[in-house]
Motif scaffolding. Structure first.
Motif, PDB file in Angstrom:
ATOM      1  N   THR A  34       0.840  -1.197   0.000  1.00  0.00           N
ATOM      2  CA  THR A  34       0.000   0.000   0.000  1.00  0.00           C
ATOM      3  C   THR A  34       0.872   1.243   0.000  1.00  0.00           C
ATOM      4  O   THR A  34       1.799   1.362   0.816  1.00  0.00           O
ATOM      5  N   PHE A  35       0.579   2.168  -0.877  1.00  0.00           N
ATOM      6  CA  PHE A  35       1.357   3.395  -0.992  1.00  0.00           C
ATOM      7  C   PHE A  35       0.908   4.392   0.066  1.00  0.00           C
ATOM      8  O   PHE A  35      -0.268   4.699   0.188  1.00  0.00           O
ATOM      9  N   ASP A  36       1.872   4.915   0.849  1.00  0.00           N
ATOM     10  CA  ASP A  36       1.531   5.903   1.876  1.00  0.00           C
ATOM     11  C   ASP A  36       2.111   7.281   1.575  1.00  0.00           C
ATOM     12  O   ASP A  36       2.110   8.172   2.428  1.00  0.00           O
ATOM     13  N   GLY A  37       2.633   7.447   0.363  1.00  0.00           N
ATOM     14  CA  GLY A  37       3.192   8.729  -0.038  1.00  0.00           C
ATOM     15  C   GLY A  37       4.694   8.809   0.031  1.00  0.00           C
ATOM     16  O   GLY A  37       5.302   9.689  -0.589  1.00  0.00           O
ATOM     17  N   SER A  38       5.331   7.892   0.771  1.00  0.00           N
ATOM     18  CA  SER A  38       6.784   7.976   0.914  1.00  0.00           C
ATOM     19  C   SER A  38       7.477   6.620   0.935  1.00  0.00           C
ATOM     20  O   SER A  38       8.679   6.554   1.183  1.00  0.00           O
ATOM     21  N   ASN A  39       6.744   5.551   0.685  1.00  0.00           N
ATOM     22  CA  ASN A  39       7.316   4.209   0.879  1.00  0.00           C
ATOM     23  C   ASN A  39       7.463   3.418  -0.416  1.00  0.00           C
ATOM     24  O   ASN A  39       7.599   2.187  -0.376  1.00  0.00           O
ATOM     25  N   ALA A  40       7.463   4.082  -1.573  1.00  0.00           N
ATOM     26  CA  ALA A  40       7.519   3.367  -2.849  1.00  0.00           C
ATOM     27  C   ALA A  40       8.934   2.902  -3.176  1.00  0.00           C
ATOM     28  O   ALA A  40       9.899   3.669  -3.066  1.00  0.00           O
TER      29      ALA A  40
END
Length: 365
Positions: A34-40
Protein backbone atom coordinates in the motif's frame (compact mmCIF):
# COMPACT_ATOMS: atom_id res chain seq x y z
CA UNK A 1 -1.26 -11.07 -14.13
CA UNK A 2 0.37 -7.67 -14.66
CA UNK A 3 -1.65 -4.56 -15.33
CA UNK A 4 -1.18 -2.68 -18.59
CA UNK A 5 -0.93 1.09 -18.81
CA UNK A 6 -0.44 3.24 -21.92
CA UNK A 7 2.17 5.87 -21.14
CA UNK A 8 2.66 7.25 -24.66
CA UNK A 9 0.35 7.80 -27.63
CA UNK A 10 0.67 9.71 -30.89
CA UNK A 11 0.27 13.04 -29.08
CA UNK A 12 2.74 12.16 -26.31
CA UNK A 13 5.19 9.93 -28.19
CA UNK A 14 8.32 8.71 -26.47
CA UNK A 15 11.49 10.11 -28.02
CA UNK A 16 14.22 7.50 -27.72
CA UNK A 17 17.88 8.28 -27.04
CA UNK A 18 18.69 7.46 -30.65
CA UNK A 19 16.17 10.02 -31.91
CA UNK A 20 13.37 7.70 -32.99
CA UNK A 21 9.82 8.51 -31.92
CA UNK A 22 7.82 5.62 -30.46
CA UNK A 23 4.05 5.46 -30.00
CA UNK A 24 1.98 3.93 -28.65
CA UNK A 25 3.90 2.61 -25.67
CA UNK A 26 2.24 0.28 -23.17
CA UNK A 27 3.84 -0.82 -19.91
CA UNK A 28 3.11 -4.05 -18.04
CA UNK A 29 3.57 -3.61 -14.30
CA UNK A 30 2.66 -5.07 -10.93
CA UNK A 31 2.44 -3.51 -7.48
CA UNK A 32 2.64 -4.97 -3.98
CA UNK A 33 1.64 -3.35 -0.72
CA UNK A 34 0.00 0.00 0.00
CA UNK A 35 1.36 3.39 -0.99
CA UNK A 36 1.53 5.90 1.88
CA UNK A 37 3.19 8.73 -0.04
CA UNK A 38 6.78 7.98 0.91
CA UNK A 39 7.32 4.21 0.88
CA UNK A 40 7.52 3.37 -2.85
CA UNK A 41 10.33 1.06 -4.00
CA UNK A 42 10.85 0.54 -7.72
CA UNK A 43 12.41 -2.80 -8.72
CA UNK A 44 14.26 -2.83 -12.05
CA UNK A 45 14.41 -6.35 -13.46
CA UNK A 46 17.32 -8.29 -14.99
CA UNK A 47 17.72 -9.07 -18.69
CA UNK A 48 15.08 -11.76 -19.20
CA UNK A 49 12.77 -11.27 -16.20
CA UNK A 50 9.46 -9.42 -16.13
CA UNK A 51 7.07 -7.44 -13.94
CA UNK A 52 6.16 -10.46 -11.80
CA UNK A 53 8.80 -9.86 -9.15
CA UNK A 54 6.97 -11.75 -6.39
CA UNK A 55 3.88 -13.85 -5.77
CA UNK A 56 0.93 -11.83 -4.52
CA UNK A 57 -0.49 -14.67 -2.47
CA UNK A 58 -0.31 -18.41 -1.80
CA UNK A 59 -2.13 -19.26 -5.03
CA UNK A 60 -0.12 -16.98 -7.28
CA UNK A 61 2.76 -18.17 -9.46
CA UNK A 62 6.21 -17.66 -7.95
CA UNK A 63 7.95 -14.42 -8.85
CA UNK A 64 11.52 -14.10 -10.01
CA UNK A 65 12.61 -12.47 -6.71
CA UNK A 66 10.39 -14.01 -4.04
CA UNK A 67 13.43 -14.43 -1.81
CA UNK A 68 13.82 -10.63 -1.65
CA UNK A 69 10.31 -9.19 -2.08
CA UNK A 70 7.21 -9.97 -0.05
CA UNK A 71 5.76 -9.88 3.48
CA UNK A 72 8.61 -10.26 5.96
CA UNK A 73 11.21 -10.30 3.19
CA UNK A 74 14.13 -7.83 2.94
CA UNK A 75 12.00 -5.61 0.70
CA UNK A 76 9.00 -5.98 2.96
CA UNK A 77 5.67 -5.37 1.24
CA UNK A 78 4.03 -4.78 4.62
CA UNK A 79 6.11 -1.60 4.85
CA UNK A 80 7.00 -0.78 1.25
CA UNK A 81 4.88 -0.19 -1.82
CA UNK A 82 6.74 -2.14 -4.51
CA UNK A 83 6.43 -1.45 -8.24
CA UNK A 84 8.04 -3.59 -10.93
CA UNK A 85 7.57 -3.10 -14.67
CA UNK A 86 8.60 -5.05 -17.74
CA UNK A 87 11.25 -2.99 -19.56
CA UNK A 88 10.77 -1.22 -22.85
CA UNK A 89 11.81 -3.68 -25.56
CA UNK A 90 10.86 -6.71 -23.48
CA UNK A 91 8.31 -9.33 -24.42
CA UNK A 92 6.18 -9.67 -21.32
CA UNK A 93 3.56 -7.03 -21.96
CA UNK A 94 5.55 -3.83 -22.43
CA UNK A 95 5.95 -2.51 -25.98
CA UNK A 96 8.73 -4.31 -27.82
CA UNK A 97 9.56 -6.28 -30.93
CA UNK A 98 6.83 -8.85 -30.23
CA UNK A 99 4.05 -6.25 -29.96
CA UNK A 100 2.20 -4.70 -32.86
CA UNK A 101 3.24 -1.51 -34.59
CA UNK A 102 0.90 1.11 -36.07
CA UNK A 103 0.41 -1.07 -39.19
CA UNK A 104 -0.96 -3.86 -36.93
CA UNK A 105 1.96 -6.16 -37.77
CA UNK A 106 4.51 -7.21 -35.14
CA UNK A 107 7.41 -4.81 -34.87
CA UNK A 108 9.90 -7.66 -35.28
CA UNK A 109 13.37 -6.53 -36.32
CA UNK A 110 11.93 -3.10 -37.21
CA UNK A 111 11.73 -2.21 -33.53
CA UNK A 112 14.16 0.66 -32.87
CA UNK A 113 17.26 0.36 -30.75
CA UNK A 114 16.54 0.86 -27.07
CA UNK A 115 19.03 2.18 -24.53
CA UNK A 116 19.06 1.70 -20.77
CA UNK A 117 18.14 5.38 -20.44
CA UNK A 118 15.00 4.73 -22.52
CA UNK A 119 13.95 2.01 -20.09
CA UNK A 120 14.33 4.50 -17.24
CA UNK A 121 12.31 7.11 -19.15
CA UNK A 122 9.45 4.62 -19.44
CA UNK A 123 9.70 3.73 -15.73
CA UNK A 124 9.43 7.44 -14.88
CA UNK A 125 6.41 7.94 -17.11
CA UNK A 126 4.75 5.01 -15.41
CA UNK A 127 5.39 6.50 -11.98
CA UNK A 128 3.99 9.85 -13.11
CA UNK A 129 0.84 8.12 -14.34
CA UNK A 130 0.54 6.37 -10.98
CA UNK A 131 0.90 9.66 -9.13
CA UNK A 132 4.25 8.83 -7.51
CA UNK A 133 6.69 11.74 -7.64
CA UNK A 134 9.38 10.42 -5.28
CA UNK A 135 10.66 6.98 -4.38
CA UNK A 136 12.04 5.58 -1.18
CA UNK A 137 14.42 3.49 -3.28
CA UNK A 138 15.31 2.14 -6.71
CA UNK A 139 16.68 -1.41 -6.58
CA UNK A 140 18.01 -3.53 -9.41
CA UNK A 141 20.06 -6.70 -9.92
CA UNK A 142 22.13 -7.34 -13.06
CA UNK A 143 20.65 -5.36 -15.98
CA UNK A 144 18.29 -3.96 -13.37
CA UNK A 145 21.39 -2.56 -11.67
CA UNK A 146 22.30 -0.82 -14.92
CA UNK A 147 18.87 0.79 -14.93
CA UNK A 148 19.24 1.84 -11.29
CA UNK A 149 22.65 3.38 -12.04
CA UNK A 150 21.34 5.28 -15.06
CA UNK A 151 18.41 6.51 -12.97
CA UNK A 152 20.79 7.67 -10.24
CA UNK A 153 22.96 9.59 -12.70
CA UNK A 154 20.17 11.27 -14.63
CA UNK A 155 17.52 11.79 -11.95
CA UNK A 156 19.19 11.58 -8.52
CA UNK A 157 16.38 13.49 -6.80
CA UNK A 158 13.82 10.82 -7.76
CA UNK A 159 14.76 8.54 -4.84
CA UNK A 160 16.34 8.70 -1.42
CA UNK A 161 18.55 5.69 -2.13
CA UNK A 162 19.68 3.39 -4.92
CA UNK A 163 20.72 -0.27 -4.68
CA UNK A 164 22.81 -1.71 -7.52
CA UNK A 165 23.35 -5.46 -7.23
CA UNK A 166 25.80 -7.22 -9.57
CA UNK A 167 25.54 -4.37 -12.05
CA UNK A 168 27.95 -2.61 -14.35
CA UNK A 169 28.59 0.85 -15.72
CA UNK A 170 30.16 -0.52 -18.88
CA UNK A 171 30.25 -4.18 -20.02
CA UNK A 172 33.73 -5.56 -20.57
CA UNK A 173 34.95 -6.88 -23.89
CA UNK A 174 34.49 -10.35 -22.42
CA UNK A 175 30.83 -9.59 -21.63
CA UNK A 176 30.23 -8.30 -25.15
CA UNK A 177 32.01 -11.27 -26.68
CA UNK A 178 29.64 -13.74 -24.99
CA UNK A 179 26.71 -11.62 -26.18
CA UNK A 180 28.11 -11.57 -29.72
CA UNK A 181 28.19 -15.37 -29.83
CA UNK A 182 24.64 -15.55 -28.47
CA UNK A 183 23.50 -13.03 -31.07
CA UNK A 184 25.17 -15.06 -33.84
CA UNK A 185 23.32 -18.17 -32.72
CA UNK A 186 19.98 -16.40 -33.26
CA UNK A 187 20.82 -14.60 -36.49
CA UNK A 188 22.26 -17.72 -38.14
CA UNK A 189 19.17 -19.82 -37.38
CA UNK A 190 17.27 -20.22 -40.68
CA UNK A 191 14.06 -19.71 -38.71
CA UNK A 192 15.04 -16.14 -37.94
CA UNK A 193 14.09 -14.96 -41.45
CA UNK A 194 15.59 -11.51 -41.02
CA UNK A 195 13.52 -11.00 -37.90
CA UNK A 196 10.22 -11.41 -39.75
CA UNK A 197 9.36 -14.84 -38.34
CA UNK A 198 5.79 -15.66 -37.38
CA UNK A 199 4.96 -15.69 -33.65
CA UNK A 200 5.39 -19.20 -32.29
CA UNK A 201 8.04 -21.05 -34.32
CA UNK A 202 10.84 -18.60 -35.10
CA UNK A 203 14.53 -19.28 -34.46
CA UNK A 204 13.95 -21.65 -31.55
CA UNK A 205 17.22 -23.54 -31.85
CA UNK A 206 19.24 -20.34 -32.10
CA UNK A 207 17.43 -18.73 -29.18
CA UNK A 208 17.91 -21.84 -27.04
CA UNK A 209 21.63 -21.87 -27.83
CA UNK A 210 21.87 -18.16 -27.02
CA UNK A 211 20.31 -18.83 -23.65
CA UNK A 212 22.70 -21.70 -22.96
CA UNK A 213 25.64 -19.40 -23.68
CA UNK A 214 24.28 -16.73 -21.36
CA UNK A 215 23.42 -19.20 -18.63
CA UNK A 216 26.96 -20.50 -18.51
CA UNK A 217 28.17 -17.01 -17.58
CA UNK A 218 25.61 -16.72 -14.77
CA UNK A 219 27.18 -19.62 -12.83
CA UNK A 220 30.66 -19.49 -11.37
CA UNK A 221 33.28 -21.99 -12.49
CA UNK A 222 33.25 -23.33 -8.92
CA UNK A 223 29.51 -23.93 -9.03
CA UNK A 224 29.69 -25.69 -12.40
CA UNK A 225 32.45 -27.94 -11.07
CA UNK A 226 30.45 -28.63 -7.93
CA UNK A 227 27.37 -29.62 -9.94
CA UNK A 228 28.92 -31.45 -12.85
CA UNK A 229 32.57 -32.17 -12.07
CA UNK A 230 34.15 -35.55 -11.22
CA UNK A 231 33.09 -35.32 -7.57
CA UNK A 232 29.42 -34.56 -8.35
CA UNK A 233 27.06 -37.17 -7.00
CA UNK A 234 24.71 -39.47 -8.89
CA UNK A 235 23.31 -38.68 -12.34
CA UNK A 236 24.66 -35.12 -12.39
CA UNK A 237 28.19 -36.28 -13.00
CA UNK A 238 29.92 -36.02 -16.37
CA UNK A 239 29.64 -34.21 -19.72
CA UNK A 240 26.25 -35.66 -20.68
CA UNK A 241 24.67 -34.37 -17.48
CA UNK A 242 25.92 -30.85 -18.15
CA UNK A 243 24.68 -30.98 -21.73
CA UNK A 244 21.28 -32.18 -20.56
CA UNK A 245 21.11 -29.36 -17.99
CA UNK A 246 21.89 -26.72 -20.62
CA UNK A 247 19.36 -28.23 -23.04
CA UNK A 248 16.76 -27.96 -20.30
CA UNK A 249 17.59 -24.30 -19.67
CA UNK A 250 17.40 -23.48 -23.38
CA UNK A 251 14.11 -25.35 -23.79
CA UNK A 252 12.48 -23.51 -20.90
CA UNK A 253 13.62 -20.16 -22.24
CA UNK A 254 12.20 -20.45 -25.76
CA UNK A 255 8.74 -21.13 -24.32
CA UNK A 256 8.63 -17.71 -22.68
CA UNK A 257 10.88 -15.35 -24.63
CA UNK A 258 11.02 -13.72 -28.05
CA UNK A 259 14.23 -13.76 -30.11
CA UNK A 260 13.94 -10.18 -31.38
CA UNK A 261 13.31 -8.97 -27.84
CA UNK A 262 16.42 -10.83 -26.67
CA UNK A 263 18.47 -9.13 -29.37
CA UNK A 264 17.01 -5.74 -28.39
CA UNK A 265 17.99 -6.17 -24.75
CA UNK A 266 21.45 -7.60 -25.49
CA UNK A 267 22.11 -4.55 -27.66
CA UNK A 268 21.04 -2.17 -24.89
CA UNK A 269 23.44 -3.81 -22.44
CA UNK A 270 26.31 -3.91 -24.95
CA UNK A 271 26.01 -0.18 -25.67
CA UNK A 272 25.65 0.85 -22.02
CA UNK A 273 28.34 3.29 -20.89
CA UNK A 274 26.94 5.11 -17.88
CA UNK A 275 29.75 7.57 -17.24
CA UNK A 276 30.45 8.55 -20.84
CA UNK A 277 28.37 11.73 -20.65
CA UNK A 278 27.52 14.47 -18.17
CA UNK A 279 24.98 13.59 -15.53
CA UNK A 280 22.68 15.45 -13.18
CA UNK A 281 24.13 13.74 -10.12
CA UNK A 282 27.10 16.13 -10.15
CA UNK A 283 24.84 19.11 -9.50
CA UNK A 284 22.45 17.68 -6.92
CA UNK A 285 22.88 19.48 -3.57
CA UNK A 286 21.94 16.45 -1.47
CA UNK A 287 23.17 13.22 -3.11
CA UNK A 288 21.12 10.08 -2.57
CA UNK A 289 22.48 7.14 -0.64
CA UNK A 290 23.91 4.32 -2.71
CA UNK A 291 24.60 0.65 -1.99
CA UNK A 292 26.72 -1.36 -4.42
CA UNK A 293 26.74 -5.14 -4.16
CA UNK A 294 29.13 -7.50 -5.91
CA UNK A 295 29.04 -11.29 -5.80
CA UNK A 296 31.80 -13.83 -5.31
CA UNK A 297 32.49 -15.84 -8.46
CA UNK A 298 30.49 -13.48 -10.70
CA UNK A 299 31.79 -13.97 -14.23
CA UNK A 300 29.53 -11.25 -15.65
CA UNK A 301 29.80 -8.15 -13.49
CA UNK A 302 32.18 -9.02 -10.66
CA UNK A 303 33.80 -6.94 -7.96
CA UNK A 304 35.84 -4.80 -10.36
CA UNK A 305 32.64 -3.51 -11.95
CA UNK A 306 31.27 -2.32 -8.59
CA UNK A 307 34.62 -0.78 -7.67
CA UNK A 308 34.62 1.10 -10.99
CA UNK A 309 31.13 2.45 -10.28
CA UNK A 310 32.17 3.51 -6.77
CA UNK A 311 35.23 5.37 -8.06
CA UNK A 312 33.27 7.17 -10.78
CA UNK A 313 30.51 8.15 -8.34
CA UNK A 314 33.06 9.41 -5.82
CA UNK A 315 34.58 11.60 -8.53
CA UNK A 316 31.11 13.12 -8.91
CA UNK A 317 30.63 13.72 -5.21
CA UNK A 318 28.55 10.65 -4.40
CA UNK A 319 29.83 8.18 -1.82
CA UNK A 320 28.64 4.60 -2.05
CA UNK A 321 28.74 1.73 0.40
CA UNK A 322 30.15 -1.42 -1.22
CA UNK A 323 29.11 -4.82 0.07
CA UNK A 324 30.94 -7.81 -1.42
CA UNK A 325 28.84 -10.94 -0.94
CA UNK A 326 31.19 -13.59 0.48
CA UNK A 327 28.59 -16.01 1.79
CA UNK A 328 28.24 -17.66 -1.60
CA UNK A 329 30.40 -18.46 -4.61
CA UNK A 330 27.51 -19.30 -6.95
CA UNK A 331 28.29 -16.43 -9.30
CA UNK A 332 26.02 -13.92 -11.03
CA UNK A 333 22.86 -15.95 -10.43
CA UNK A 334 23.29 -15.56 -6.67
CA UNK A 335 21.65 -12.13 -6.97
CA UNK A 336 18.29 -13.87 -7.42
CA UNK A 337 18.80 -16.74 -4.98
CA UNK A 338 18.36 -17.08 -1.24
CA UNK A 339 21.51 -15.46 0.13
CA UNK A 340 21.16 -14.52 3.83
CA UNK A 341 24.15 -12.16 3.88
CA UNK A 342 22.91 -10.24 0.84
CA UNK A 343 19.31 -10.20 2.12
CA UNK A 344 20.37 -8.78 5.49
CA UNK A 345 22.50 -6.06 3.86
CA UNK A 346 19.69 -4.91 1.58
CA UNK A 347 17.12 -4.97 4.39
CA UNK A 348 19.40 -2.91 6.61
CA UNK A 349 20.06 -0.37 3.86
CA UNK A 350 16.36 0.09 3.13
CA UNK A 351 15.41 0.40 6.79
CA UNK A 352 14.38 3.98 7.58
CA UNK A 353 15.54 4.01 11.20
CA UNK A 354 18.99 2.67 10.32
CA UNK A 355 19.50 5.08 7.44
CA UNK A 356 18.28 8.14 9.31
CA UNK A 357 21.00 7.65 11.91
CA UNK A 358 23.72 7.99 9.26
CA UNK A 359 25.29 11.25 8.04
CA UNK A 360 23.56 12.58 4.95
CA UNK A 361 26.83 12.92 3.06
CA UNK A 362 28.10 9.36 3.40
CA UNK A 363 27.40 5.73 4.05
CA UNK A 364 28.22 2.98 6.45
CA UNK A 365 30.68 0.45 5.11
Amino acid sequence: MPELLRIANQATALTLSGGASLAPVDVAYETHGTFDGSNAVFICHPLTCDAHVAARGPHDDPGWWDVMVGPGRPIDTRRHFVICANVLGGCSGTTGAATRAADDAPWGARFPDVEISDMVAVHRRLLAALGIDRLHAVVGPSMGGCQALQWLLDHPADADRFVIIAGTARPSADNRAWNAVARHAILSDEGYRGGAYAPGPGPLAGLATARMIGHLTYLSETELERRFGPSAAGPHRGPSALASYLDHQGGKFVRRFDANAYLTLLGAVDRFDAFSRRSAVTTTPCPPRVLLVSLSGDRRFGRAHSEHIAAELAARGVEAAHHHETGSDLGHDAALLDQPELAARVADFLDLDTIQSLPRTGHAT
